[in-house]
Design an enzyme around this catalytic site. Structure first.
Site, PDB file in Angstrom:
ATOM      1  N   HIS A 356     -23.698 -44.232 -23.834  1.00 55.86           N
ATOM      2  CA  HIS A 356     -24.744 -43.324 -23.362  1.00 55.86           C
ATOM      3  C   HIS A 356     -25.247 -43.657 -21.964  1.00 55.86           C
ATOM      4  CE1 HIS A 356     -25.728 -40.787 -26.866  1.00 55.86           C
ATOM      5  NE2 HIS A 356     -25.408 -41.827 -27.607  1.00 55.86           N
ATOM      6  N   LYS A 544     -39.625 -36.635 -20.027  1.00 53.49           N
ATOM      7  CA  LYS A 544     -38.507 -37.468 -20.458  1.00 53.49           C
ATOM      8  C   LYS A 544     -38.956 -38.914 -20.370  1.00 53.49           C
ATOM      9  CE  LYS A 544     -35.909 -35.627 -17.308  1.00 53.49           C
ATOM     10  NZ  LYS A 544     -34.596 -35.309 -17.870  1.00 53.49           N
ATOM     11  N   ARG A 545     -38.105 -39.809 -20.810  1.00 55.32           N
ATOM     12  CA  ARG A 545     -38.400 -41.233 -20.709  1.00 55.32           C
ATOM     13  C   ARG A 545     -38.688 -41.608 -19.259  1.00 55.32           C
ATOM     14  NH1 ARG A 545     -34.568 -45.397 -20.361  1.00 55.32           N
ATOM     15  NH2 ARG A 545     -32.948 -43.816 -20.616  1.00 55.32           N
ATOM     16  N   LYS A 550     -34.571 -41.741 -13.237  1.00 53.26           N
ATOM     17  CA  LYS A 550     -34.908 -40.352 -13.533  1.00 53.26           C
ATOM     18  C   LYS A 550     -35.824 -39.755 -12.456  1.00 53.26           C
ATOM     19  CE  LYS A 550     -34.312 -40.997 -18.516  1.00 53.26           C
ATOM     20  NZ  LYS A 550     -33.186 -40.091 -18.819  1.00 53.26           N
ATOM     21  N   THR A 652     -30.551 -34.218 -22.451  1.00 52.43           N
ATOM     22  CA  THR A 652     -30.619 -33.115 -23.413  1.00 52.43           C
ATOM     23  C   THR A 652     -31.875 -32.275 -23.207  1.00 52.43           C
ATOM     24  OG1 THR A 652     -31.563 -34.638 -25.054  1.00 52.43           O
ATOM     25  CG2 THR A 652     -29.210 -34.175 -25.221  1.00 52.43           C
ATOM     26  N   LYS A 656     -32.604 -28.087 -23.624  1.00 57.58           N
ATOM     27  CA  LYS A 656     -33.731 -27.454 -24.337  1.00 57.58           C
ATOM     28  C   LYS A 656     -34.493 -26.519 -23.408  1.00 57.58           C
ATOM     29  CE  LYS A 656     -33.863 -31.696 -26.945  1.00 57.58           C
ATOM     30  NZ  LYS A 656     -34.304 -33.081 -26.812  1.00 57.58           N
TER      31      LYS A 656
END
Length: 816
Positions: A356, A544-545, A550, A652, A656
């Site tokens: 991942h 998100k995390r 990110k 992901t 969504k």
């Protein structure tokens, strides 16, 4: 499922009477939630039992998904939808003057996961059951989840997430299936009754693993699979002699030590004790799960394990459960006297591995001292696996001593779990096309050279049952009204919406639905956080995390830049924007926590400045979780997917958002690439350097962050505002963030994640967002185009890909 109103009412009343000694008039909200859930489970239970019986009656290959996380969210609505009885239950409750929405809000989010890896696991279980495949999950029943996040003075503060304060009505304790997991001790050598040599462990710490089962209900089918979660306890944890000697703490020391294993998801592992606890967790659920599978196999087939891989395929969800590989070797060799070669044959035909990550630090490795101390016999087996691998490496790469050393499972006083997974598993998959390409060509190039046949791609997906049918009923109705049912189990049918791209009535309805969803989110945040959002504004969302790659930092730096422009130039009048953030930072991740503090500090400044009121607002959603995500995704206009190109495996949340009609603002990274391919780049906003450009820059060591600051005064000003007193009078709060961009810290070069390099491109993309939003009808057309082309990103498609290429399962329909 047939629904008997009267039977449901009787079940409800009986549950309240037995569990709480109350009737409906006396029941509080939690009593009612528990009773409704338990009554629904009563209706589902026959299908669950029938599914298990059918699997036992017709032995077929089954999939077992081992994962440290299962981010399930709330169960009630999702289970009722999948059982196709939600409307009936709501109708019965309405007749009884009970508000279903009130009951639903009583359910806590299950504290079993945190990020995309865990949510993916939950979506996969949903799809397996819906598609009638025999597939189950194994994990840990965390008592407190990761943590409940509260924002205090702008800082993230962690509190226990006491999601099990009341019993979970959707789980069933199976004490009869408990197993023992051993830690530490010393290796002893002896012989079996028939004279065969065997190893065993003496003086070990024994921990009892007790399973709790949750039903995984397929949509529109009779299949109900199982998620089995293990809870840790000590079989002899209470020492009465010590207690009577008034040594109370030592009296329960063993019990506390055991229970800590299933206490918290991802405990802080910055120190040796934290690392040891993490490894104990991973071994605990891996060993318990394998003991469970082997026990069941032996009961049915005896100790001939030649058919084990024909009936079991075990998918390792990242490196967390990779210790299962040597553990299965240990069980077969030590407990059942299987020879090494036969045991290795079973292992290498049973396990498959999903990678991942691109980030090296996420490829787990354990210090030998910790690994050997906790798992002495397992480490001995790892040594033998490694010895044989090194022989293979020398044969494959003669005279390449670098590969001999660095591809070894054990080197640099560490045990490399990803290397063990790649060596032992028959399949190694990435989770997006770009991710898999980078694994093959860069990060795992040597391994791909050695085992090219093992590597494959399986682009991630999400379940439309939760993320559209459940989370966005307004949009679901819009879709069904236009293309009918069927998309709930075949998301590619959404392509039929394309014929409405030029239908003004449909576009007006899309605008109306989005506005209603934005108002619903605004109402929720007003109630939950006293935040006041303008639904007319652009809802620009990054949830998100929290991790530096990110690039939430890039997002908030742009907000600071936009704020400067609005203050400096009162005539500057772009569409009003609300920037929404939601994220948890790992408890030991200092710099991620500083980014949360920065976001909240900037929010406080901007939201209280009358000069920009009505033009810009910043909101940090506290304690982001699945139930909140279900409110945010339908309301979002813009989906922020802004990771540094080449670092996001897939993502992901991007799927969504797309499914719910948000337009993607993103780099060409992870699954963004495939989203832009499906919907068209013109229906999103692409920015930033490409992976190839970054790799070239890194190879040439040519990146110079200072150059971007010199060429862009607005960027230089924003970066300087981190330390010049604009947002912090002490000049110290955000100094590390400033220095990480400008000078480099902790031995790293400056701006590791290319925030400064992509800043200008990001700002220009944001200007395109503002311009595009002015044409509401065209924006709605882009929205509908994204929805219509999101079919590829169903987890149903992902599961079918796994089944075709890796698992080779057969559907087993339950007649019911």
């Amino acid at each position: 499922m047939e629904f008997d109103k009267e039977q449901f009412k009787q079940n409800l009343s009986a549950r309240l009477r037995r569990q709480y000694g109350k009737d409906i008039s006396q029941a509080n909200k939690h009593d009612l939630f528990d009773a409704v859930s338990a009554s629904a489970l009563e209706l589902i239970m026959p299908k669950w039992m029938e599914t298990r019986a059918e699997y036992d009656k017709k032995p077929v290959k089954q999939l077992y998904y081992l994962s440290a996380e299962f981010l399930m969210g709330r169960a009630l609505s999702n289970n009722l939808i999948n059982a196709e009885i939600k409307d009936s239950v709501k109708e019965v409750l309405k007749e009884m003057n009970i508000d279903f929405d009130m009951i639903e809000d009583e359910e806590p989010d299950a504290g079993l996961g945190n990020g995309g890896l865990g949510r993916l696991a939950a979506c996969f279980l949903d799809s397996l059951a819906t598609l009638d495949y025999p597939g189950h999950g194994y994990g840990i029943r965390y008592e407190y989840g990761m943590f409940e996040q509260r924002i205090e003075d702008g800082y993230q503060v962690e509190y226990p997430d006491n999601w099990l304060a009341h019993r979970d009505p959707w789980e069933m304790k199976r004490s009869d299936l408990a197993v023992t997991v051993k830690f530490g001790g010393n290796i002893a050598y002896g012989k079996t009754p028939d004279g065969q040599p065997r190893f065993y462990i003496e003086n070990a710490e024994e921990v009892t693993a007790t399973p709790y089962d949750m039903p995984i209900i397929g949509y529109g089918t009779n299949t109900v699979n199982t998620l089995r979660l293990w809870q840790a306890s000590s079989p002899n944890g209470f020492d009465l002699q010590l207690f009577n000697s008034m040594d109370y703490n030592r009296a329960v020391e063993r019990q506390n030590s055991a229970e800590n294993i299933s206490r918290v998801l991802y405990p802080n592992d910055n120190g040796p004790s934290g690392k040891a606890l993490r490894l104990k967790q991973q071994y605990f659920f891996s060993s318990a799960s394998l003991q469970d599978l082997v026990r069941h196999y032996v009961a049915d087939h005896g100790t001939d394990f030649s058919k084990f891989a024909d009936l079991h395929v075990i998918q390792l969800n990242d490196t967390h459960p990779v210790v299962a590989i040597p553990e299965l070797m240990r069980i077969l060799i030590d407990d059942y006297n299987v020879g090494w070669d036969d045991a290795w044959n079973v292992v290498t035909h049973t396990f498959a591995y999903t990678n991942h990550t691109i980030l090296a630090e996420a490829l787990e490795k354990w210090p030998i001292a910790i690994f050997q101390g906790l798992l002495p016999r397992v480490y001995q087996i790892v040594e033998e696996i490694n010895r044989r691998l090194v022989i293979e490496l020398r044969a494959q790469f003669p005279n390449d001593y670098y590969k001999h050393e660095h591809m070894a499972i054990i080197h640099n006083n560490m045990v490399y779990m990803a290397w063990m997974a790649i060596h032992a598993c028959f399949s190694v998959n990435g989770v997006a096309e770009l991710h898999t390409k980078l694994l093959k060509e860069v990060e795992l190039k040597d391994w791909y050279t050695m085992y090219p046949q093992k590597f494959n791609n399986k682009t991630n997906g999400i379940t439309q049952r939760r993320w559209l049918l459940n989370a966005n009923p307004r949009l679901s109705k819009f879709i069904t009204d236009r293309i009918g049912h069927g998309w709930e189990k075949d998301l590619t049918k959404l392509k039929g919406l394309e014929k409405f791209l030029d239908d003004d009535a449909s576009l007006d309805e899309i605008i109306k639905i989005k506005m209603e969803n934005k108002q619903a989110l605004a109402d929720y945040l007003k109630h939950a956080q006293n935040e006041f959002l303008d639904p007319e504004s652009i809802f620009d969302v990054q949830v998100k995390r929290l991790h530096e790659y990110k690039r939430q930092l890039l997002n908030i730096l742009h907000v600071m830049y936009l704020y400067n422009r609005l203050v400096d130039d009162p005539s500057f009048n772009p569409p009003a924007r609300t920037f929404i953030f939601g994220a948890k930072a790992a408890s030991g991740y200092r710099r991620a926590k500083q980014i949360i503090k920065l976001i909240n500090t900037v929010a406080e400044r901007i939201n209280n400045d009358r000069r920009v009121r009505g033009k810009i607002r910043v909101v940090f959603v506290e304690n982001y979780r699945v139930s909140v995500a279900e409110k945010i995704f339908p309301a979002a206009d813009v989906s922020e997917q802004i990771s540094t190109a080449g670092l996001e495996a897939s993502g992901t949340s991007n799927m969504k958002f797309m499914l719910n009609g948000a337009l993607t603002l993103g780099t060409m990274d992870g699954a963004n690439i495939e989203i832009f391919e499906e919907a068209g780049k013109e229906n999103g906003f692409v920015f930033g350097m490409l992976t190839e450009e970054i790799k070239k820059m890194e190879a040439e060591h040519s990146y110079n962050p200072a150059g971007y600051l010199e060429r862009n005064p607005e960027l230089a000003r924003v970066v300087e505002q981190l330390v010049d007193g604009t947002y912090d009078p002490t000049h110290q709060l955000f100094k590390e963030l400033h220095d990480s961009l400008v000078f480099g810290v902790e031995g790293q070069r400056p701006d590791v994640y290319y925030v400064l390099a992509d800043f200008d491109s990001y700002c220009k993309a944001q200007e395109r967002v503002a311009q595009a939003y002015l044409d509401k009808k065209d924006w709605a057309r882009k929205t509908l185009k994204n929805i219509a082309n999101s079919g590829k990103f169903s987890s149903d498609r992902t599961i079918e890909d796994y089944v075709r290429d890796i698992w080779h399962l057969k559907k087993l329909e339950i007649k019911g």
